[in-house]
Design an enzyme around this catalytic site. Sequence first.
Site, PDB file in Angstrom:
ATOM      1  CE  LYS B  14      -2.016  -0.895   3.804  1.00  0.00           C
ATOM      2  NZ  LYS B  14      -1.453  -2.243   3.959  1.00  0.00           N
ATOM      3  CE  LYS B  40       4.819  -1.054   9.251  1.00  0.00           C
ATOM      4  NZ  LYS B  40       3.361  -1.143   9.125  1.00  0.00           N
ATOM      5  CG  ASP B 127      -8.824  -5.687   7.403  1.00  0.00           C
ATOM      6  OD1 ASP B 127      -8.758  -6.927   7.360  1.00  0.00           O
ATOM      7  OD2 ASP B 127      -9.725  -5.040   6.868  1.00  0.00           O
TER       8      ASP B 127
END
Lengths: 435, 254
Positions: B14, B40, B127
């Site tokens: 992504k 992150k 998700d």
Amino acid sequence: MHNEPFCVSICDLGIENFYNRKRVKPSGCLEYCFPCAGGWCIPRIGSIVPEAVMLLVSPAGCGRHGAITSIQKGYKNRLFFLHMSESDIVNGQHLDKIFAATANILAEVDPRPKAMMICASCIDDLLGSDYEAIAEELERKHNIPIKACHMDPIAMEGSKPPVRTIQQAIYDFIPRASKKDNAINIIGSFPPLDKDSEFKKIMSAAGIEKIRHIAECSTLEEFYQMGCSSYNIVIKPRGLMAAEYMKKRLDIPFCYAPAAYSIETINRTYKKLEEFLGMKLDTDRYSEKARQVIDRHYATLGPLTVVVGEIIENDSTYELARALIEYGFKVPYIIANRILDIDLEHINWLKTHAPDIVVFTNAHPSMTDFLQNNLKVDIAIGMDAAYFFPHAKPIPLRLDTQLYGYKGIESLLELICQAFDNPQDIKKLMYGLEN
Amino acid sequence: MKKIAIYGKGGIGKSTIASALSASISLLGYRVMQIGCDPKADSTINLTHGLTVTPVMNYLARNGICSSLEAIVVEGFNGIACVETGGPTPGLGCAGRGIITTFNILDDLHAYEIYKPDFVLYDVLGDVVCGGFAMPIRHGYADEVIIVTSGEKMSLFAANNIKNAIDSFAERKYARLRGLILNRRNIDGEEHIVQEFAREIGTKVIGDIPRDSNIQLYEQQNKTVVEGDPNLDISQMIMKIAANIVNDAGVSNA
């Protein structure tokens, strides 16, 4: 041996590099909830929407204290509860249950509510639950206006504290009006202006046809008429967010004209209102009368010592302290925790004119031992001040009344005189036993 | 302004694809903002040439409040405004809540009015696992969702989950699914698998990105492949996907 109460000098407030510019209590220590805290909680504020009910979706503890207040303050028939379990929190099931709960309320309550608020707690704030979207869905299903609001103390120190967001939610009920009239809305206070305030006479003399306040609306339709007003006057900082929102959505401009007790502040506020409204306001005789009342009372009362607390109806402890000093009284102590940007003007004035003021905060854990210090003053204004200074004559100056303008000064001085003539019992005031 | 949220299974690519799309859209003459929604805080690493973007949550943890956009926004490649939500140490706190807080701060600081992006890309962790991670698709944020997937079963499972989340909010003014971008893993019959999946869930494949070692080559240099060499076949493919997104958006770059 008791803890010395935490305090700071007035000269240390509101400066950069102060450990917490927005609060007197330093961050990182326990929060003390003093006995007089509370009064106008989020459900109670929501209850001022006429012909509406509220569904509070929360854990049992939040629901309990909401229920007790609703019984004390007489709106228990308009407040409903949907309790969340741990499983609900993990699965988000409680959000689905809101739909069934709403249907149940609207089917069972007689007469059927004409509006509703769905109130989320801190838990749903943390979960990111979209109550606004849920409210929109419910509106479409039930064909009545339904708005979301948040009882989230966790947001209290952020830019959108619950006491401001609830007001935005309340005024969000008002539809956009096709025609405006020459009327004013008073925004930010929970009760309407004191009926004796000169404000209404001044506005009427200037041509304003009507002054509207939500608490004076007994029906939803009457409340909607606030959308027809041409001006919003915000008298408490807590109403500013709602006013900004109403300006965008309803095209009603606003002026911040805070409730105050200093003649100079009130003079400036009326001047500001003149510019905003584009009207000449005849205030001189009221200002002069207030000055005479101050002089007369001071001659009788002398240089009283006063402690000013935070739980007071004008929401600005520092402004009231300033006003009392301008009257000639002495203010050796202030009890406050919050510092708003609008307080800085008065804090700076106090630094120059009363640099010896000691500021306590009602939220520091050291206040648990405060009573042992046995500090003495003549008058304590505000429930918190009255609690911490039990030997002083208490003047609650609660959020249930809204003094405003020059008449507010007169009323305050009359309350001070009454406090000597007919002193109240702080414990009875605290527990609602005064009647 | 067009706002697009990019979802997909963790590790599917992504951030790589979001950054490459941001770079491409900016090269087409549009102002772009990319907001990494991941503790992150590595979404925009290929756009900032190694310059540190202070994650919003880290800034708040140190300073208590955030009152300056300059503290949390870095202008990267071709003026792309880069923001990272950051989040808690693994095992602590709530990353989803961190996204909500970051979005509220960007709103309070009028980030969109000040940077005036034509396109905003939200690069979202894995998700839609809770309310916070659904924040980018809420009313007022993303208009569209693009799901990055491969032909692998677990990747498609995650994509299906995300589609279910979008469908469950169908009655709200939430973002709609724009389509899938296939980020190939070179499994057998991958294109057919993903096309079939797209048909089943009622969407289409809007991009097909082959494996290409140039992506990793330029990533090592803290660049997207589009910046590294826009003339490469892979760069041209990505720019074509970006051009389609831009054309359908109807946003002017005047």
